[in-house]
Design an enzyme around this catalytic site. Structure first.
Site, PDB file in Angstrom:
ATOM      1  N   LYS A  37      76.428  74.224  68.575  1.00 43.97           N
ATOM      2  CA  LYS A  37      77.774  74.124  69.107  1.00 43.97           C
ATOM      3  C   LYS A  37      78.602  73.062  68.402  1.00 43.97           C
ATOM      4  O   LYS A  37      79.789  73.239  68.208  1.00 43.97           O
ATOM      5  CB  LYS A  37      77.763  73.904  70.611  1.00 43.97           C
ATOM      6  CG  LYS A  37      77.220  72.585  71.073  1.00 43.97           C
ATOM      7  CD  LYS A  37      77.072  72.600  72.586  1.00 43.97           C
ATOM      8  CE  LYS A  37      76.283  71.414  73.061  1.00 43.97           C
ATOM      9  NZ  LYS A  37      77.021  70.156  72.936  1.00 43.97           N
ATOM     10  N   THR A  38      77.953  71.977  68.011  1.00 46.45           N
ATOM     11  CA  THR A  38      78.705  70.963  67.281  1.00 46.45           C
ATOM     12  C   THR A  38      79.177  71.518  65.942  1.00 46.45           C
ATOM     13  O   THR A  38      80.288  71.254  65.499  1.00 46.45           O
ATOM     14  CB  THR A  38      77.846  69.707  67.058  1.00 46.45           C
ATOM     15  OG1 THR A  38      77.216  69.374  68.291  1.00 46.45           O
ATOM     16  CG2 THR A  38      78.692  68.546  66.600  1.00 46.45           C
ATOM     17  N   ASP A 222      84.308  69.109  73.827  1.00 41.07           N
ATOM     18  CA  ASP A 222      82.861  69.277  73.789  1.00 41.07           C
ATOM     19  C   ASP A 222      82.304  69.003  75.187  1.00 41.07           C
ATOM     20  O   ASP A 222      82.905  68.265  75.948  1.00 41.07           O
ATOM     21  CB  ASP A 222      82.290  68.267  72.771  1.00 41.07           C
ATOM     22  CG  ASP A 222      80.854  68.578  72.412  1.00 41.07           C
ATOM     23  OD1 ASP A 222      80.377  69.683  72.764  1.00 41.07           O
ATOM     24  OD2 ASP A 222      80.209  67.725  71.780  1.00 41.07           O
ATOM     25  N   GLU A 223      81.158  69.576  75.514  1.00 42.61           N
ATOM     26  CA  GLU A 223      80.500  69.324  76.810  1.00 42.61           C
ATOM     27  C   GLU A 223      81.465  69.528  77.978  1.00 42.61           C
ATOM     28  O   GLU A 223      81.540  68.696  78.894  1.00 42.61           O
ATOM     29  CB  GLU A 223      79.954  67.895  76.867  1.00 42.61           C
ATOM     30  CG  GLU A 223      79.064  67.513  75.710  1.00 42.61           C
ATOM     31  CD  GLU A 223      77.616  67.931  75.897  1.00 42.61           C
ATOM     32  OE1 GLU A 223      77.343  68.789  76.780  1.00 42.61           O
ATOM     33  OE2 GLU A 223      76.770  67.442  75.147  1.00 42.61           O
ATOM     34  N   GLN A 253      73.381  72.899  81.279  1.00 46.24           N
ATOM     35  CA  GLN A 253      73.148  71.507  80.929  1.00 46.24           C
ATOM     36  C   GLN A 253      74.086  70.575  81.690  1.00 46.24           C
ATOM     37  O   GLN A 253      74.346  69.454  81.259  1.00 46.24           O
ATOM     38  CB  GLN A 253      73.309  71.296  79.425  1.00 46.24           C
ATOM     39  CG  GLN A 253      72.248  72.019  78.625  1.00 46.24           C
ATOM     40  CD  GLN A 253      72.249  71.600  77.171  1.00 46.24           C
ATOM     41  OE1 GLN A 253      72.071  70.437  76.851  1.00 46.24           O
ATOM     42  NE2 GLN A 253      72.459  72.566  76.296  1.00 46.24           N
ATOM     43  N   ARG A 599      64.927  69.980  74.272  1.00 46.45           N
ATOM     44  CA  ARG A 599      65.077  68.994  73.205  1.00 46.45           C
ATOM     45  C   ARG A 599      63.995  69.178  72.146  1.00 46.45           C
ATOM     46  O   ARG A 599      64.096  68.649  71.057  1.00 46.45           O
ATOM     47  CB  ARG A 599      64.948  67.560  73.736  1.00 46.45           C
ATOM     48  CG  ARG A 599      65.966  67.120  74.781  1.00 46.45           C
ATOM     49  CD  ARG A 599      67.364  67.345  74.362  1.00 46.45           C
ATOM     50  NE  ARG A 599      67.854  68.630  74.897  1.00 46.45           N
ATOM     51  CZ  ARG A 599      68.943  69.241  74.463  1.00 46.45           C
ATOM     52  NH1 ARG A 599      69.636  68.723  73.489  1.00 46.45           N
ATOM     53  NH2 ARG A 599      69.317  70.389  74.985  1.00 46.45           N
TER      54      ARG A 599
END
Length: 739
Positions: A37-38, A222-223, A253, A599
């Site tokens: 996504k980044t 973002d997020e 998340q 992760r």
DNA sequence: TGACGCAAGTTTTTT
DNA sequence: ACTTGCGTCA
């Protein structure tokens, strides 16, 4: 086909390409973990600049941490090649708001040199409020009042509109109003204020709103699942006209609801921007199939989510290792021994992370690392800017700018001790109240009147004189020079460096702060104070360390490691006992586990202990049940080395919970002895013994054992030096306690 | 003003 | 169990 692909899109998969090249307009990118996504976000910005002819200064990209912002800017810098990245606005919500408020101070009804109060300062203010209002601090704990205030601010509710249902609410409303008053008198804003004031300013002031709509025509977030109401309102207000709002989110998340994050903002977005284009990123580039399957099995149990079909090209992979330990010590032992095996088989220590629900759990792990001599680094322990000596020095600097800052005034008025005790300060407070001004003004007034005792007068004069001098000085010299003057005037060096090693390390911290200041000679004092408040840590980016990383599940979000250990997977810990009351909270705990599992790139370990020493804060005996979430993992992804694989009963918490009692082989005594062999008689040092070393000072023996013919002793020195492995016969060290 | 002793509170964390 | 903060006493 491929030959026609735009260079910016070449390295992306089809879903990523669609997201990056989406037409102008609102877009919602639902991205699974490890789906890049980044990358999509940065490519999207590059795409906008290159293909949509967007000027970089019209772009505002917001992230949740400074680290994320820094990384994004660095990537874009590289990608764009020219210096157009410099004109992009990339930062946290708070930093962006702080800048707007600074610039629009007049319209916002604020001073343009306002101070930002951190959590610590907030607590001081609220304690004062509780005192002022003569409230019972047991019934109305400053902390919980602050929570209520923060929640209100996140919802953009001013003190006057605070909803009162109960008497408690009534008290909160009064405390809130008084708190806000006190804060503003010190020319301070807390973190929540930065958002609330910006939102209300944009809502209220057409001119300002239009200005920023014109400036930030293209917004990227973002997020997004972690935004709160105030943040959403800001975005909504800014994006309404140009409707170029590009957000990336993963509902699964969302782990910050307890601090106001509201994943329903995703739904709000869909309602407020009905033309929103939705994109999915479902290909995972991070984890093996097995890890992904395990994580999916866990998260699938949550209702109220958009099901995603995550997949990876990395077939198979090692099974998820499940380990039941006897207690936390053995759990830590297992983890660290396993880490040593991994290290021998080619993994670097920095490839490995150990995660847990609560910070307290790191202790046993650290001790095990010390025992086995495995290097580790701890994330999020004590933050640099939260240290006493740093806060003291910052308080002086704040006073140089804003003498009316009562929190800073009270913090350092008698540091180092200069004979201004509680008595005198009570008189100062009284004078301030009479004037309806600050402590500093009160002090000035008292000195004019000359009614104080001569000793107190002298002391107060010294302090007021210093602050006044700094106030003048700050307009003439750099922040570094001002800092030097402050340190000299206060004699702070002599105060901290008291000969102890602790004092030395505190002085080193101040030197580190000095270095930060000196590095940016052009930064003004208000700028510096803002930066300091908005940045969590001075050495946030000391990565690439040759060490295992220890961190909480919360701070693990956004990171990835080849090997991940998730420890303490027990009822009461994950889900945490304080989060077991409601299904919603349990769902969030489940997401926390999901975040942790995802992760991991190659290997994932899940561990839990049969009993945990400090149990439920009380007696050390209660066995703990394995986490309910474990029963959602299909056998196919698990590897259970210590247990027979067959299980006749249906998978469930119950059947695993009994295992230690079933086997009844290891009683507590045998177990703990198994890990701490009784020291052989010829050893000079014993575990737990206090020792004094001529160089390192005092410490405690963590382990002592024969290594060949010499005794190796591991000592944890108490004064910040940490653990050392020493040769007993050589070390200039003596026991100072018998056992 | 500093040292000591007792009580109370212990999820998560950025900004 | 363990830290941390606060109040009292010397």
């Amino acid at each position: 086909m491929k030959t026609h692909t735009h260079p910016l899109l070449q390295t992306l998969n089809a879903q990523q390409q669609a997201a990056v090249a989406a037409p102008d307009g609102p877009a919602l990118v639902l991205a699974g973990p490890g789906s890049g996504k980044t990358r999509v976000l940065t490519h999207r910005i590059a795409w906008m600049l290159a293909e949509m002819r967007v000027a970089p200064w019209h772009v505002l990209a917001v992230t949740f941490t400074n680290k994320a912002a820094r990384e994004m800017r660095a990537r874009l810098d590289k990608m764009l090649g020219d210096d157009s990245a410099k004109s992009l606005t990339i930062g946290t919500f708070h930093a962006a708001c702080a800048r707007i408020l600074r610039r629009e101070a007049v319209a916002a009804g604020l001073s343009n040199n306002y101070l930002i109060f951190d959590t610590d300062d907030q607590l001081n203010v609220m304690k004062q409020v509780v005192k002022d209002l003569a409230l019972d601090d047991k019934r109305y704990r400053p902390k919980s009042l602050l929570n209520a205030v923060s929640a209100a601010k996140n919802e953009l509710i001013p003190p006057t509109a605070y909803p009162v249902q109960t008497y408690y609410d009534e008290v909160v409303a009064r405390a809130y109003a008084r708190y806000q008053d006190t804060l503003r008198k010190s020319d301070g804003l807390d973190f929540d204020d930065l958002l609330m004031e910006t939102a209300t300013l944009l809502r209220r002031d057409d001119l300002v709103r239009d200005k920023y709509r014109g400036r930030y025509r293209h917004l990227l977030v973002d997020e997004f699942q972690d935004t709160n109401m105030a943040q959403y309102v800001i975005l909504h207000l800014l994006a309404q006209e140009h409707r170029s709002l590009y957000v990336v989110a993963d509902e699964d998340q969302s782990i910050y609801s307890w601090r106001g994050a509201d994943y329903r903002n995703i739904q709000r977005l869909r309602e407020d921007f009905p033309e929103v284009q939705q994109h999915l990123l479902e290909e995972n580039y991070r984890s093996t199939q097995v890890i992904l399957d395990g994580a999916q099995a866990v998260i699938a149990q949550n209702t109220d989510r958009t099901p995603k079909h995550l997949f990876t090209r990395g077939r198979g992979g090692d099974r998820i290792m499940l380990h039941e330990a006897y207690d936390e010590r053995e759990e830590a032992d297992f983890v660290v021994r396993e880490i040593m095996t991994l290290a021998r088989s080619g993994y670097a220590y920095s490839d490995i992370a150990v995660m847990y629900r609560t910070n307290a759990q790191s202790r046993a792990l650290e001790e095990a690392c010390v025992r086995y001599n495995v290097p580790y680094r701890l994330i999020g322990a004590t933050r640099f800017y939260a240290r006493k000596e740093i806060k003291d020095v910052l308080a002086y600097l704040r006073l140089a700018q804003t003498p009316d800052d009562d929190v800073s005034f009270m913090r350092v008025v008698n540091v180092p001790t200069r004979g201004l005790g509680a008595r005198t300060l009570a008189v100062v407070a009284e004078a301030a109240n009479a004037l309806e001004g600050s402590r500093f003004q009160g002090a000035l007034h008292l000195l004019e009147q000359g009614t104080l005792a001569s000793r107190a007068t002298k002391a107060l004069k010294t302090f007021v004189g210093m602050v006044t001098r700094w106030q003048q000085l700050r307009t003439e010299v750099s922040v570094a020079q001002l800092l030097d003057a402050i340190l000299a005037d206060t004699g702070y060096e002599g105060y901290v460096r008291d000969g102890s090693d602790d004092g030395e390390s505190r002085w080193e911290n101040i030197q580190a702060l000095r270095a930060v200041v000196a590095e940016a000679p052009d930064v003004t004092l208000p700028e510096f104070l803002t930066d300091v408040a908005l940045v969590a840590d001075i050495d946030e980016l000391s990565e690439e360390v040759r060490a295992v990383t220890f961190l909480t599940l919360h701070s693990a979000k956004g990171l990835e490691y080849p090997v991940v250990f998730l420890t303490g997977l027990e009822e009461g810990l994950l889900p945490h006992s304080r989060s077991m009351d409601s299904a919603q909270q349990v769902a969030e705990e489940r997401r926390l586990l999901y975040v942790g599992m995802t992760r991991a790139e190659k290997r994932l370990y899940l561990t839990y202990a049969f009993r945990r020493g400090w149990g439920q804060y009380s007696s050390s005996g209660d066995p703990s049940a394995p986490s309910r979430f474990l029963s959602d993992l299909p056998d196919a992804v698990l590897d259970r080395p210590r247990r027979a694989k067959k299980r006749s009963e249906t998978a469930g918490t119950r059947s695993w919970g009994a295992s230690w009692r079933d086997s009844a082989v290891r009683t507590p005594a045998t177990s703990s002895r198994a890990h701490t062999p009784a020291p052989a008689p010829q050893l000079h040092y014993r575990q737990g013994q206090r020792v004094r070393h001529t160089h390192y000072g005092e410490g405690i023996v963590l382990e002592s054992q024969m290594d060949g013919r010499s005794e190796m002793v591991t000592v944890l020195f108490t004064n910040g030096i940490g653990a050392k492995r020493l040769l007993a016969s050589m070390a200039p060290m003596e026991p100072i306690s018998a056992h």
